[in-house]
Write a protein that holds these residues in place. Structure first.
Motif, PDB file in Angstrom:
ATOM      1  N   ILE A 123       0.771  -1.208   0.235  1.00 41.68           N
ATOM      2  CA  ILE A 123       0.005  -0.150   0.058  1.00 41.68           C
ATOM      3  C   ILE A 123       0.895   1.299  -0.119  1.00 41.68           C
ATOM      4  N   ILE A 124       0.796   2.239  -1.163  1.00 41.98           N
ATOM      5  CA  ILE A 124       1.770   3.241  -1.234  1.00 41.98           C
ATOM      6  C   ILE A 124       0.531   4.549  -1.378  1.00 41.98           C
ATOM      7  N   PHE A 125       0.827   5.513  -0.408  1.00 39.57           N
ATOM      8  CA  PHE A 125      -0.052   6.508  -0.528  1.00 39.57           C
ATOM      9  C   PHE A 125       0.776   8.025  -1.142  1.00 39.57           C
ATOM     10  N   TYR A 126       0.119   8.667  -1.666  1.00 36.75           N
ATOM     11  CA  TYR A 126       0.609  10.095  -2.237  1.00 36.75           C
ATOM     12  C   TYR A 126      -0.470  11.176  -1.516  1.00 36.75           C
ATOM     13  N   ILE A 127       0.243  12.038  -0.690  1.00 37.58           N
ATOM     14  CA  ILE A 127      -0.478  13.190  -0.118  1.00 37.58           C
ATOM     15  C   ILE A 127      -0.149  14.558  -0.706  1.00 37.58           C
ATOM     16  N   LYS A 128      -1.233  15.239  -0.985  1.00 39.71           N
ATOM     17  CA  LYS A 128      -0.918  16.417  -1.401  1.00 39.71           C
ATOM     18  C   LYS A 128      -1.682  17.366  -0.202  1.00 39.71           C
ATOM     19  N   ALA A 129      -0.484  17.949   0.645  1.00 38.31           N
ATOM     20  CA  ALA A 129      -1.036  18.347   1.947  1.00 38.31           C
ATOM     21  C   ALA A 129      -1.021  19.946   1.591  1.00 38.31           C
ATOM     22  N   TYR A 181       0.367  16.196  10.912  1.00 42.72           N
ATOM     23  CA  TYR A 181       1.294  14.997  11.575  1.00 42.72           C
ATOM     24  C   TYR A 181       0.371  13.989  12.195  1.00 42.72           C
ATOM     25  N   LYS A 182      -0.902  13.988  11.860  1.00 44.48           N
ATOM     26  CA  LYS A 182      -1.750  12.747  12.391  1.00 44.48           C
ATOM     27  C   LYS A 182      -2.107  11.864  11.005  1.00 44.48           C
ATOM     28  N   ILE A 183      -1.936  12.416   9.837  1.00 43.33           N
ATOM     29  CA  ILE A 183      -2.201  11.603   8.741  1.00 43.33           C
ATOM     30  C   ILE A 183      -1.625  10.202   8.534  1.00 43.33           C
ATOM     31  N   GLU A 184      -0.348  10.313   8.889  1.00 44.40           N
ATOM     32  CA  GLU A 184       0.405   8.924   8.729  1.00 44.40           C
ATOM     33  C   GLU A 184      -0.286   7.876   9.523  1.00 44.40           C
ATOM     34  N   PRO A 194       2.594   1.128   5.461  1.00 48.66           N
ATOM     35  CA  PRO A 194       2.420   1.824   4.141  1.00 48.66           C
ATOM     36  C   PRO A 194       3.588   2.776   4.093  1.00 48.66           C
ATOM     37  N   TRP A 195       3.908   3.109   2.767  1.00 55.97           N
ATOM     38  CA  TRP A 195       4.903   4.124   2.312  1.00 55.97           C
ATOM     39  C   TRP A 195       4.225   5.442   1.921  1.00 55.97           C
ATOM     40  N   THR A 196       4.354   6.522   2.296  1.00 50.94           N
ATOM     41  CA  THR A 196       3.714   7.746   2.181  1.00 50.94           C
ATOM     42  C   THR A 196       4.565   8.760   1.394  1.00 50.94           C
ATOM     43  N   ASN A 197       4.328   9.198   0.582  1.00 52.78           N
ATOM     44  CA  ASN A 197       5.127  10.291  -0.404  1.00 52.78           C
ATOM     45  C   ASN A 197       4.259  11.599  -0.120  1.00 52.78           C
ATOM     46  N   TRP A 198       5.207  12.615   0.469  1.00 51.48           N
ATOM     47  CA  TRP A 198       4.540  13.888   0.642  1.00 51.48           C
ATOM     48  C   TRP A 198       4.755  15.044  -0.302  1.00 51.48           C
ATOM     49  N   LYS A 199       3.659  15.845  -0.613  1.00 52.88           N
ATOM     50  CA  LYS A 199       4.035  17.186  -1.282  1.00 52.88           C
ATOM     51  C   LYS A 199       3.131  18.270  -0.683  1.00 52.88           C
ATOM     52  N   VAL A 200       3.753  19.327  -0.369  1.00 53.56           N
ATOM     53  CA  VAL A 200       3.110  20.343   0.422  1.00 53.56           C
ATOM     54  C   VAL A 200       2.806  21.325  -0.598  1.00 53.56           C
ATOM     55  N   VAL A 201       1.374  21.672  -0.545  1.00 54.86           N
ATOM     56  CA  VAL A 201       0.857  22.562  -1.703  1.00 54.86           C
ATOM     57  C   VAL A 201       0.077  23.888  -1.022  1.00 54.86           C
ATOM     58  N   PRO A 202       0.046  24.821  -1.832  1.00 57.26           N
ATOM     59  CA  PRO A 202      -0.914  25.843  -1.097  1.00 57.26           C
ATOM     60  C   PRO A 202      -2.330  25.343  -0.692  1.00 57.26           C
ATOM     61  N   GLY A 232      18.219  11.749 -10.920  1.00 53.55           N
ATOM     62  CA  GLY A 232      18.987  10.875  -9.927  1.00 53.55           C
ATOM     63  C   GLY A 232      18.475   9.593 -10.047  1.00 53.55           C
ATOM     64  N   SER A 233      19.173   8.677  -9.245  1.00 49.81           N
ATOM     65  CA  SER A 233      18.843   7.108  -9.495  1.00 49.81           C
ATOM     66  C   SER A 233      17.414   6.928  -8.700  1.00 49.81           C
ATOM     67  N   ASP A 234      17.526   7.501  -7.662  1.00 50.75           N
ATOM     68  CA  ASP A 234      16.238   7.427  -6.665  1.00 50.75           C
ATOM     69  C   ASP A 234      14.990   8.232  -7.403  1.00 50.75           C
ATOM     70  N   ILE A 235      15.502   9.418  -7.667  1.00 47.80           N
ATOM     71  CA  ILE A 235      14.434  10.337  -8.213  1.00 47.80           C
ATOM     72  C   ILE A 235      13.560   9.661  -9.584  1.00 47.80           C
ATOM     73  N   ALA A 236      14.415   9.295 -10.372  1.00 48.74           N
ATOM     74  CA  ALA A 236      14.035   8.636 -11.732  1.00 48.74           C
ATOM     75  C   ALA A 236      12.905   7.357 -11.394  1.00 48.74           C
ATOM     76  N   MET A 237      13.030   6.702 -10.363  1.00 48.66           N
ATOM     77  CA  MET A 237      12.051   5.662 -10.098  1.00 48.66           C
ATOM     78  C   MET A 237      10.805   6.116  -9.403  1.00 48.66           C
ATOM     79  N   LYS A 238      11.148   7.225  -8.649  1.00 51.56           N
ATOM     80  CA  LYS A 238       9.992   8.063  -8.058  1.00 51.56           C
ATOM     81  C   LYS A 238       9.195   8.431  -9.119  1.00 51.56           C
ATOM     82  N   ILE A 239       9.675   9.356 -10.009  1.00 54.41           N
ATOM     83  CA  ILE A 239       8.993   9.759 -11.125  1.00 54.41           C
ATOM     84  C   ILE A 239       8.018   8.794 -12.056  1.00 54.41           C
ATOM     85  N   ALA A 240       8.814   7.491 -12.087  1.00 59.26           N
ATOM     86  CA  ALA A 240       8.026   6.541 -13.017  1.00 59.26           C
ATOM     87  C   ALA A 240       7.177   6.070 -12.228  1.00 59.26           C
TER      88      ALA A 240
END
Lengths: 296, 201
Positions: A70-76, A84-87, A125-133, A194-202
C-alpha cells in the motif's frame, strides 16, 4: 470529526475502492484490447480478465489476490491542521482494510521473513508527501502488485545516446519482463533527477489516467511511439502471445546532471489500481476517481 | 486445441494425453505452494518426514490467496496465480519427489521444469494472472491449511475445487513449452522494433 478519523475513513474507502473497482480508463483500455486482439490465446486471457473485473464488482471482492504494497501520495495543503496525524490515520486504515475488505497481508520483515499480518511494518505503508498551497488534503492510494514490481528497472544511461538510449532501455525492459508482470501492462517511465528520483517519477507516472497524454506534445509523441513499439513484441496478454502487451506509456521527467542520464521503468499489471479523494478544511470529502456509492 | 476435464488423483497416462494449447479443467484436490512451501516440502522429503497429505496425482497452485476465517471455517476470497518462475529452482525436484501432475501458475516455467515434466509426466497449466475471483469461484472449500506459520500467502492451502480453469496447457509432458515458442517469436520481433525506432542492435 477530527482529521485522524476522517483521514482514516477516507483512506479505508480508497483502499477498498481501488482493490475492487478498476478505474474507468483502465477498463475501457482492456475492453478495446479485447475487441482488437487477434491471437486466440491472448483473447482468452483478456476475456478472463474482463469477466474477473465484473465478478469482483458483483461479489465486492478484490479483483486480484495480490492487493499489493500500500503506497500513498499526499498533497497536503500548507494551512491544513494536524498534518502530523495523517500517517497514523493511513496506518490505521491499512490495518482495518486488511481485516475488513479484506486485503492480503503483504508486509514481510526482510530479515526474519515474518509477515506482520496487517500490511504494516517499518516504513510500510509508504507515504509520499507534497506540500501545496491551501487547506485541502488530497489522498491517493496505489496498491502496487508484486509481480509487476519485480520487473521494474532503473538504469544510468549514457547521456550521449540521448532519447535513442531511452527508447532502447524501455523496449529491452519490456522484452526482458515478458509474461512476468501480468500483461497487458501500463508503463511509467521516469527520466532524470538521479537514480532514486527517476524511479519515484516513474512510479508516480502510473497514476496518470490512460486517456490523458503528456501535456508536452513532443513527449506525448514519444509515449505513442514507444507504445506502438512495445506492442510489436508479440508477448501479448499474460505472455501467451498477441498484440496487446502494453495499454499505455506515461513518461515524466526531471532535469538531469550533465554527466548522468538516469532512467526508470515502473510496470503496473492490468489490475492497475488507484483511487483518490480530497478532504476539505470543513471535513467534506470528494472522491476523485470512483463514485462513492460504489463502496457498499 | 482440445478441452479436457480431469479429476484428481490424475494418472500419468491421463496427463500424457495433453498437448500445449489444450484447455484443462481440474476437479478434486488442489493445494497452494509458493517459494516457502516448496522449500519446506523438499526439506521434509530429504529428512524422510511425512507431508500433511499425499501429493501424488494432485494439482499444485502457485498462489498466495486471500482467506477469511469465520468461526472455524476458512473461505477463499481471492486466489489468482503468482509468478511461477520463482519456483523454477524447486519445481523439477518437487515433481520428481512428489509426482504432482499439474502445476498451475502464471508466466510459465523454464527448461529444468519442462524436462522434469517430460520425464515424470506432468503439465503446466497457465491460469490468467490476477483473475482471482474467477479462481475463487471454482474453489468449493478449504479442506485444511498447513504451515500457517509461513504466513497467509506462503502457507499450504488444501482446496476442494470444481472445474478449476480454464488452464491453457503451456508446458506438456512431451517437452513442448508455449512460453518458449512465444519467446522465440519475440526475439525475432526485436530486430524489427529496433529498426522501426532507428536503433542500432
Amino acid at each position: 470529526m477530527e482529521i485522524l478519523n476522517i483521514a482514516e475513513k477516507v483512506a479505508f474507502n480508497l483502499i477498498k475502492q481501488a482493490v475492487i473497482y478498476l478505474p474507468e480508463d483502465v477498463k475501457q483500455a482492456l475492453r478495446k484490447a479485447y475487441a482488437e486482439e487477434t491471437s486466440a490465446a491472448g483473447k482468452t486471457q483478456l476475456k478472463a480478465i474482463l469477466d474477473n473485473i465484473e465478478f469482483a464488482e458483483k461479489y465486492q471482492a478484490p479483483m486480484c489476490q495480490d492487493t499489493g504494497t500500500i503506497i500513498f501520495y499526499i498533497k497536503a495543503g500548507a494551512k491544513a491542521k494536524d498534518l502530523y496525524k495523517i500517517e497514523d490515520a493511513l496506518i490505521r486504515a491499512t490495518r482495518r482494510a486488511t481485516v475488513e475488505v479484506p486485503i492480503r497481508p503483504n508486509a514481510v520483515n526482510p530479515f526474519t521473513q515474518k509477515n506482520s499480518g496487517d500490511n504494516t511494518g517499518k516504513l510500510i505503508p509508504w507515504t509520499n508527501w507534497k506540500v501545496v498551497p491551501g487547506e485541502d488534503i488530497e489522498i491517493t492510494v496505489l496498491p502496487k502488485g508484486g509481480g509487476s514490481e519485480n520487473v521494474c528497472v532503473m538504469g544510468m544511461l549514457v547521456p550521449g545516446e540521448g532519447i535513442n538510449g531511452l527508447k532502447k532501455f524501455v523496449v529491452d525492459a519490456v522484452l526482458k519482463a515478458g509474461a512476468k508482470p501480468c500483461p497487458p501492462n501500463i508503463l511509467g517511465v521516469g527520466i532524470g533527477g538521479g537514480s532514486d528520483i527517476a524511479m519515484k517519477i516513474a512510479k508516480k507516472a502510473l497514476l496518470r489516467p490512460l486517456n490523458v497524454s503528456n501535456p508536452d506534445p513532443e513527449i506525448a509523441k514519444l509515449e505513442k511511439e514507444i507504445l506502438e513499439a512495445v506492442n510489436m513484441t508479440g508477448i501479448g496478454p499474460m505472455g501467451l502471445g498477441g498484440k496487446t502487451t502494453v495499454l499505455g506509456v506515461n513518461i515524466d521527467y526531471a532535469y538531469r546532471h550533465p554527466a548522468s542520464y538516469p532512467a526508470a521503468v515502473a510496470f503496473n499489471c492490468w489490475a492497475a489500481r488507484r483511487a483518490a479523494a480530497r478532504i476539505s478544511a470543513d471535513g467534506t470529502v470528494e472522491y476523485l476517481t470512483h463514485k462513492v456509492d460504489e463502496v457498499k | 486445441m482440445a478441452v479436457y476435464k480431469f479429476k484428481t488423483p490424475i494418472s500419468e497416462e491421463e496427463i500424457r494425453k495433453l498437448n500445449v494449447n489444450d484447455v484443462l479443467y481440474v476437479t478434486g484436490t488442489m493445494f497452494t505452494a509458493r517459494d516457502q512451501a516448496h522449500k519446506r516440502a523438499l526439506e521434509y522429503f530429504k529428512q524422510g518426514k511425512p507431508l500433511p497429505i499425499d501429493l501424488e496425482g494432485l494439482a499444485v497452485f502457485h498462489c498466495g490467496p486471500i482467506v477469511k476465517k469465520k468461526e472455524d471455517t476458512w473461505t477463499i476470497v481471492a486466489a489468482g496465480p503468482t509468478t511461477s518462475t520463482r519456483m523454477e529452482i524447486f519445481e523439477d525436484e518437487f515433481i520428481r519427489s512428489f509426482k504432482v501432475r499439474v502445476i498451475i501458475g502464471k508466466g510459465g516455467m523454464g527448461r529444468r521444469t519442462t524436462e522434469a515434466m517430460a520425464k515424470c509426466g506432468a503439465v503446466y497449466g497457465a491460469f490468467t494472472g490476477g483473475a482471482a475471483i474467477l479462481a475463487a469461484r471454482a474453489i468449493k472449500s478449504v479442506k485444511s491449511v498447513e504451515w500457517l506459520d509461513l504466513g497467509m500467502p506462503e502457507a499450504m492451502w488444501i482446496l476442494d475445487v470444481e472445474e478449476f480453469g480454464p488452464l491453457t496447457v503451456a508446458i506438456d509432458s512431451h517437452g513442448n513449452n508455449l512460453f518458449e515458442d512465444v519467446q522465440r517469436k519475440v526475439e525475432e520481433n526485436k530486430q524489427r522494433i529496433y529498426q522501426k525506432l532507428g536503433l542500432s542492435p
